[in-house]
Design an enzyme around this catalytic site. Structure first.
Site, mmCIF file in Angstrom:
data_model
loop_
_atom_site.group_PDB
_atom_site.id
_atom_site.type_symbol
_atom_site.label_atom_id
_atom_site.label_comp_id
_atom_site.label_asym_id
_atom_site.label_seq_id
_atom_site.Cartn_x
_atom_site.Cartn_y
_atom_site.Cartn_z
ATOM 1 C CD GLU A 289 -3.203 -0.392 2.100
ATOM 2 O OE1 GLU A 289 -3.027 0.284 2.756
ATOM 3 O OE2 GLU A 289 -4.581 -1.138 1.942
ATOM 4 C CG HIS A 318 8.812 -29.239 1.079
ATOM 5 N ND1 HIS A 318 9.226 -30.290 0.461
ATOM 6 C CD2 HIS A 318 9.517 -28.852 2.124
ATOM 7 C CE1 HIS A 318 10.428 -30.643 1.225
ATOM 8 N NE2 HIS A 318 10.509 -29.695 2.397
ATOM 9 C CE LYS A 431 -11.117 1.810 3.263
ATOM 10 N NZ LYS A 431 -10.595 2.710 4.263
HETATM 11 O O1 PA5 Z 1 -3.160 1.433 5.848
HETATM 12 C C1 PA5 Z 1 -4.212 1.884 5.605
HETATM 13 O O2 PA5 Z 1 -4.362 3.158 5.992
HETATM 14 C C2 PA5 Z 1 -5.213 0.950 5.340
HETATM 15 O O3 PA5 Z 1 -5.246 -0.456 5.058
HETATM 16 C C3 PA5 Z 1 -6.438 0.920 6.430
HETATM 17 O O4 PA5 Z 1 -5.737 0.600 7.656
HETATM 18 C C4 PA5 Z 1 -7.790 0.262 6.344
HETATM 19 O O5 PA5 Z 1 -8.265 0.625 4.942
HETATM 20 C C5 PA5 Z 1 -8.651 0.269 7.233
HETATM 21 O O6 PA5 Z 1 -9.044 1.631 7.343
HETATM 22 P P1 PA5 Z 1 -9.935 1.937 8.596
HETATM 23 O O7 PA5 Z 1 -8.804 1.922 9.836
HETATM 24 O O8 PA5 Z 1 -10.146 3.694 8.299
HETATM 25 O O9 PA5 Z 1 -11.066 1.473 8.919
#
Ligand code: PA5
Length: 441
Positions: A289, A318, A431
């Site tokens: 990310e 394996h 989202k």
């Molecule tokens: O790293 C990030 O920002 C995302 O992976 C969020 O943690 C994830 O989308 C969940 O978001 P939130 O904590 O707002 O529910």
């Protein structure tokens, strides 16, 4: 303190097409050291808040976890992505293996930990059937407070808790969310629910050392003060040394050079320790990310980012090693090795058979590290670059250090790739699309 052995990324070992010469590496180490300074300036200016988390005071979390010890049999995290993966990594690393199957006494009267980070109806239904609601505490974790998966879990938990306990439902709920914003914050304040903050400026995948990861960890008996101490030690070690000695900087540089100069656009993290299995899973999200980006900091299309892969030694020898050893030479393998395991398991000597003698009478401890070495040798002979991060043991201190280390490496990497390592427009797009689909008639 952990130690990194980079020798198998050198061109004299894996060849010039797959490795870096000392002079090449030194030129880059000297040429890019400004990113260390830039990082420090940003931190001092109040950006990169995740780097300050190791200094936080966690007494409130510790007090609550202690007060609740013995009160609940189950602690259920409702969260996803950065709001779930850190807690799972801490549980796997620092609770005994098969923790949830242990008796309450063997768990030190701490609750079992379940992390519901999917909206699979079968999984959700099965978990709810398994739990005795009277003995269950839910921790809803969402920084934004509007993630669809977590919202669905929250609504479900709220409904069943209210039906079961009326106004006393509050006693079964903890909320971790933004300090001021979002529907969860409003709800927690209005309803007087115990709540913790995701500090401003700490993004989901960098939040494991905030209440997001620390609350579940403290409830299952992990020493979160020691975890933060390990992170502080790592911060200090990276800050104090010269660029040549800053392991986080060197790691970021090596990974980036391997991707951009040597075509190793996949990064495999392969711990030889069950305890570190979910650290690799947590890392996969952090890396993907943060670095997988369409545009650079100037807004130009770059479509960048090395693909992170997690594997487990020895299990995946394996499964995936055949591909890594003989398939496309486009991977950099990062081994995580543990010097001292918590237990020693001997391999019994039973047969009088020379074919068994290489293993009989040895230990699982020796075997797992010999297999790691064997895999390392095989990959290196096939000219597949790899390096090893060696931890003295898996403890709160070393895991805290490892987490901080990879977060810092990721922040440095963002600078090397010239991308914003702290946003995730590609996730947000999904989202928004889900929300639209569910709104349509
Ligand atoms: O790293 C990030 O920002 C995302 O992976 C969020 O943690 C994830 O989308 C969940 O978001 P939130 O904590 O707002 O529910």
């Amino acid at each position: 303190m952990m130690h990194i052995d980079f020798k198998n990324i050198k061109s004299n070992i894996v060849g010039p097409n797959n490795g870096l010469s000392d002079s090449e590496l030194n030129a880059y180490i000297n040429g890019y050291q400004h990113i260390i300074r830039d990082n420090e300036i940003e931190q001092r200016n109040g950006k990169l808040k995740f780097l300050d988390l190791p200094k936080q005071n966690v007494s409130e979390i510790e007090k609550l976890a202690k007060k609740y010890a013995g009160k609940f049999e189950n602690f259920v995290v409702l969260g996803i992505g950065g709001s779930a993966l850190g807690a799972r990594a801490l549980q796997t690393a620092l609770c005994p293996p098969f923790y949830n199957l242990l008796s309450a006494k063997s768990r030190g009267n701490r609750p079992r930990l379940f992390i519901l980070d999917n909206v699979d109806p079968d999984e959700t239904n099965a978990l709810l059937k398994l739990l005795d609601l009277k003995k269950t505490l839910f921790n809803v974790i969402s920084k934004s407070g509007k993630t669809p998966e977590t919202t669905a879990g929250f609504l479900l938990a709220l409904d069943i808790l209210k039906k079961a306990f009326g106004k006393k439902y509050r006693e079964h709920l903890i909320i971790t969310t933004d300090k001021d914003k979002g529907i969860l914050r409003k709800f927690a304040n209005d309803e007087n629910i115990i709540s913790f903050e995701v500090p401003n400026g700490v993004e989901g995948r960098y939040s494991v050392l905030s209440a997001v990861g620390l609350v579940p960890a403290a409830f299952v008996g992990i020493n979160i003060s020691k975890l933060l101490k390990g992170a502080r030690n790592m911060a200090e070690a990276c800050r104090k040394t010269s660029p040549q000695g800053n392991q986080a900087y060197l790691t970021a540089l090596v990974n980036w050079l391997m991707d951009t100069k040597k075509g190793k656009n996949m990064l495999v993290m392969m711990p030889y320790s069950y305890a570190l299995k979910d650290i690799a899973d947590w890392f996969r999200q952090l890396w993907a990310e943060s670095l997988g980006k369409k545009v650079d900091l100037q807004g130009k299309n770059v479509f960048t980012g090395p693909t992170p892969i997690n594997a487990l030694g020895v299990t995946d020898q394996h499964s995936q090693i055949q591909l890594y050893n003989e398939g496309p030479n486009n991977k950099l393998v990062v081994f995580l090795e543990v010097e001292k395991f918590r237990s020693t398991v001997k391999i019994p000597k039973i047969f009088k058979d020379p074919d068994m003698d290489f293993i009989q009478g040895k230990s699982f401890n020796k075997l797992i590290n010999a297999e790691k070495k064997g895999t390392e040798i095989a990959l290196t002979e096939s000219k597949r670059p790899n390096y090893t991060i060696k931890l003295p043991n898996v403890s709160e201190e070393t895991v805290g250090g490892l987490i901080y280390f990879w977060e810092l490496v990721t922040a440095y990497s963002g600078k090397l790739y010239n991308v914003n390592a702290f946003n995730q427009p590609g996730v947000e797009a999904g989202k928004i699309a889900t929300r639209e689909l569910l709104t349509r008639k």
